[in-house]
Design an enzyme around this catalytic site. Structure first.
Site, mmCIF file in Angstrom:
data_model
loop_
_atom_site.group_PDB
_atom_site.id
_atom_site.type_symbol
_atom_site.label_atom_id
_atom_site.label_comp_id
_atom_site.label_asym_id
_atom_site.label_seq_id
_atom_site.Cartn_x
_atom_site.Cartn_y
_atom_site.Cartn_z
ATOM 1 N N HIS A 217 -3.691 -5.644 1.194
ATOM 2 C CA HIS A 217 -3.058 -5.942 2.489
ATOM 3 C C HIS A 217 -3.183 -7.424 2.860
ATOM 4 O O HIS A 217 -4.022 -7.792 3.691
ATOM 5 C CB HIS A 217 -3.711 -5.103 3.590
ATOM 6 N N CYS B 297 0.838 -1.200 0.000
ATOM 7 C CA CYS B 297 0.000 0.000 0.000
ATOM 8 C C CYS B 297 0.878 1.257 0.000
ATOM 9 O O CYS B 297 1.539 1.534 -0.979
ATOM 10 C CB CYS B 297 -0.983 -0.039 1.171
ATOM 11 N N GLU C 200 -1.383 -9.024 4.809
ATOM 12 C CA GLU C 200 -1.056 -9.195 6.226
ATOM 13 C C GLU C 200 -2.287 -9.140 7.121
ATOM 14 O O GLU C 200 -2.227 -9.540 8.294
ATOM 15 C CB GLU C 200 -0.038 -8.139 6.675
#
Length: 230
Positions: free
Chosen positions: A203, A86, A205
């Site tokens: 994302h 990002c 994660e």
């Protein structure tokens, strides 16, 4: 795997990234303040998401001129792994480590939603825990994620197999509606020529544990841990 996470003023995804890396590697990553320049001993340097310097000027433009970036360029030049997610992707582009630009979303609105990504190649340290063509879910949260590059750059990325991920439908089709931010050719993530630097907008994660709502992002981090194990 010895990993470090770079922290800039305004970055806010470093803890999410630390959870994903610690889960995969079995040890906590090192937090690196942006004025530090010593990356000695690190296998992987991660630039997480957020709003470095409040996104003033252009997203990532000010962070790209922080002292740590010269050290990251040197780390990448000697074959060290670098991951930018990002705002981290924006910073890598502004720093010249990846080509192209990230423009305002086509809708001119901030997007906060899930998307589907297709894995375009698997012979990299970032993707070898997926099968080619695999489709996985990932959250996205950005206002300037519309990837753009000129045609010669795009043709080079495609020709050299440097597109890592594309926005697709859940069924794996790269349609216009699947690419909600307007990125050219549905590009969600790209690699450096030596395939040791990856930048992507969504994302992964944030989906590494059932308590987060899924584990779709685990292959990225477990693959890195396996590839970069001491």
């Amino acid at each position: 795997m010895k990993a470090g996470i770079v922290v800039f003023p305004g970055i806010n995804r470093e803890r999410d990234m630390a959870i994903a890396l610690a889960q995969a590697a079995g040890s906590a990553p090192r937090m690196i303040w942006h004025r530090e320049t010593d990356l000695e001993g690190l296998d992987l340097v991660v630039i997480p998401g957020g709003f470095s310097y409040g996104d003033y000027l252009r997203c990532g433009a000010m962070a790209a001129r922080s002292p740590v970036m010269d050290a990251i360029r040197a780390h990448a030049a000697r074959g060290g792994a670098v991951l930018g997610v990002c705002n981290g992707f924006q910073i890598l582009i502004e720093a010249g480590l990846l080509p192209g630009a990230l423009l305002r979303n086509a809708s001119l609105r901030f997007l906060s939603c899930d998307c589907w990504l297709r894995v375009e190649r698997t012979d990299t340290i970032f993707t070898d825990h997926w099968q080619r063509g695999a489709v996985f879910r990932s959250p996205m949260a950005h206002g300037d994620g519309n990837y753009f590059a000129d045609d010669p750059t795009l043709d080079r990325l495609e020709g050299e197999g440097l597109v890592a991920f594309r926005y697709v439908t859940e069924q794996g089709e790269a349609t216009t509606t699947a690419c909600r931010n307007g990125s050219v050719r549905n590009i969600a993530g790209i690699l450096s020529p030596n395939r040791r630097v990856l930048g992507l907008m969504p994302h992964p994660e944030d989906l590494v544990d059932p308590l987060m709502g899924g584990t779709d992002g685990q292959p990225l981090f477990h693959g890195l841990a396996a590839a970069l194990a001491a």
